[in-house]
Design an enzyme around this catalytic site. Structure first.
Site, mmCIF file in Angstrom:
data_model
loop_
_atom_site.group_PDB
_atom_site.id
_atom_site.type_symbol
_atom_site.label_atom_id
_atom_site.label_comp_id
_atom_site.label_asym_id
_atom_site.label_seq_id
_atom_site.Cartn_x
_atom_site.Cartn_y
_atom_site.Cartn_z
ATOM 1 N N ARG A 210 0.841 -1.386 -0.188
ATOM 2 C CA ARG A 210 0.031 -0.091 0.105
ATOM 3 C C ARG A 210 0.716 1.280 -0.041
ATOM 4 N NH1 ARG A 210 -3.232 -3.070 -1.289
ATOM 5 N NH2 ARG A 210 -5.449 -3.573 -0.519
ATOM 6 N N GLU A 237 -3.323 7.867 -3.921
ATOM 7 C CA GLU A 237 -3.754 7.276 -5.189
ATOM 8 C C GLU A 237 -5.153 7.817 -5.423
ATOM 9 O OE1 GLU A 237 -3.526 3.052 -5.656
ATOM 10 O OE2 GLU A 237 -1.430 2.831 -5.276
ATOM 11 N N HIS A 254 -0.645 0.157 -9.734
ATOM 12 C CA HIS A 254 -1.269 -0.742 -8.732
ATOM 13 C C HIS A 254 -1.672 -1.843 -9.410
ATOM 14 C CE1 HIS A 254 -3.330 -0.482 -4.604
ATOM 15 N NE2 HIS A 254 -3.101 -1.782 -4.744
#
Length: 370
Positions: A210, A237, A254
């Protein structure tokens, strides 16, 4: 009485699987709201849909499944308090992410003149992904160190090392932890100035967990001491930091866990949990989907480094890197980031690859064989 299920249309094979349980309505994840689920008994989503009282209050929903590893988008306390069954897909993309990391490392090793079998790989987080990476890295002759304080607490004899020691001893550090802000073992800004300053000169950092696990301001501060940077996840993000993107050697939107096999495994895991809850037989199987998808045939050409050649032929991470960087020329980079994630052409895992001339080249590791 019929069972009604509302599902995110982007989940692979969601109709083919869940239609054996009941009537399935497929919708874009962003369109799943209170009105859409008013008659639903089950809800099957991805991380784009936030599950909270605002969504579920006064609904009939008895089962919520997310075809993801993470549960940041789910109010788990609310589900428990209201006796709503919950299922996720932990480990579904473990192999995919591990192979992504190895692919990136082999590509970066050429640029950085890094001999991987002579390197030490520090793996922070010994869950499904961390252990999958360790197994594959060791098959390739890479020495591994593990750090996972919560797991070490439960199993003191697992032979792990403290984070400080891991960072000091490792040439490569790969992060595979959940995002946790509070509690005994928080991971928010786990990697900050105090950790980065302990690292070996020119060490390589990888984050596929993350974005908030690394303090990006610390990355910018210590950029001259970092030997390589591979980032698939980012703070804030989809509105990622342009300056951090500039210093990354490999940058992706991602998608480290985005493979056909991983996504189908996620569907299978949540589907089976729903079958158990609604007390119906499991009919659909992962193999039903994979049998109809053609694999990848590889003809090795680099006899001196057949492993690297094979890994290169399964997936070219440079395509995803180029696609992300091109977004900063677009009018809305954040929208471009989301577009890349939502329209991603899922790649294949090593298991889908057949090395045609493997008998001609000795010492192909087991992980590269179909």
């Amino acid at each position: 009485m019929a069972i009604n299920i509302v599902a995110d249309e982007a989940i692979p094979y969601v109709w083919e699987s869940f239609s054996s349980i009941g009537d399935v309505v497929k919708l874009p994840g962003g369109n799943i709201d209170r009105r859409a689920i008013k008659d639903a008994d089950g809800l099957v989503i991805r991380s784009i849909t936030k599950v909270s009282p605002a969504l579920l209050e006064n609904s009939k929903v008895q089962f919520v499944g997310t075809a993801t590893i993470g549960t940041d988008h789910i109010d788990l306390n609310y589900l428990e308090e209201n006796k709503i069954k919950f299922a996720s897909a932990p480990g579904c993309s473990a192999i995919t992410v591990a192979e992504f990391v190895l692919n990136c490392l082999y590509r970066l090793s050429v640029v950085k003149n890094l001999i991987l079998p002579e390197s030490v790989l520090g793996i922070v987080g010994a869950g499904n992904i961390g252990l999958a990476l360790k197994e594959r890295a060791e098959q390739l002759g890479i020495q591994c160190l593990l750090n996972d304080p919560p797991l070490q607490d439960l199993h003191p004899d697992m032979g792990m090392v403290a984070l400080d020691e891991l960072v000091e001893r490792s040439d490569i550090i790969s992060l595979h932890v959940p995002f946790i802000r509070d509690g005994k073992f928080p991971t928010f800004h786990l990697i900050d100035q105090s950790i980065l300053k302990l690292a070996r000169p020119r060490s390589i950092w990888i984050n596929t967990s993350r974005g908030g696990v690394i303090d990006e301001s610390a990355l910018l501060e210590y950029q001259q001491q970092i030997g390589g940077l591979i980032l698939d996840v980012w703070e804030n993000e989809p509105g990622i930091n342009r300056e951090v993107l500039k210093i990354a050697d490999i940058a992706t939107p991602h998608i480290a866990g985005y493979s056909i096999e991983g996504k189908i495994r996620a569907t299978q895991m949540v589907y089976e949990a729903a079958c158990r809850y609604f007390d119906v037989p499991v009919v659909w199987q992962t193999k039903n989907a994979l049998e109809g998808i053609e694999g990848i045939k590889i003809q090795l050409g680099d006899i001196k480094n057949p492993v690297r050649d094979a890994i290169y032929n399964t997936y070219d991470v440079r395509i995803d890197d180029d696609a992300l960087r091109s977004g900063f020329k677009a009018e809305d980079p954040a929208k471009h980031f989301s577009f890349l994630r939502n329209t991603y052409n899922y790649r294949r895992e090593f298991s889908a690859c057949e090395i045609i001339n493997s008998s001609e080249i000795p010492e192909i590791p087991r992980i590269m064989m179909s």
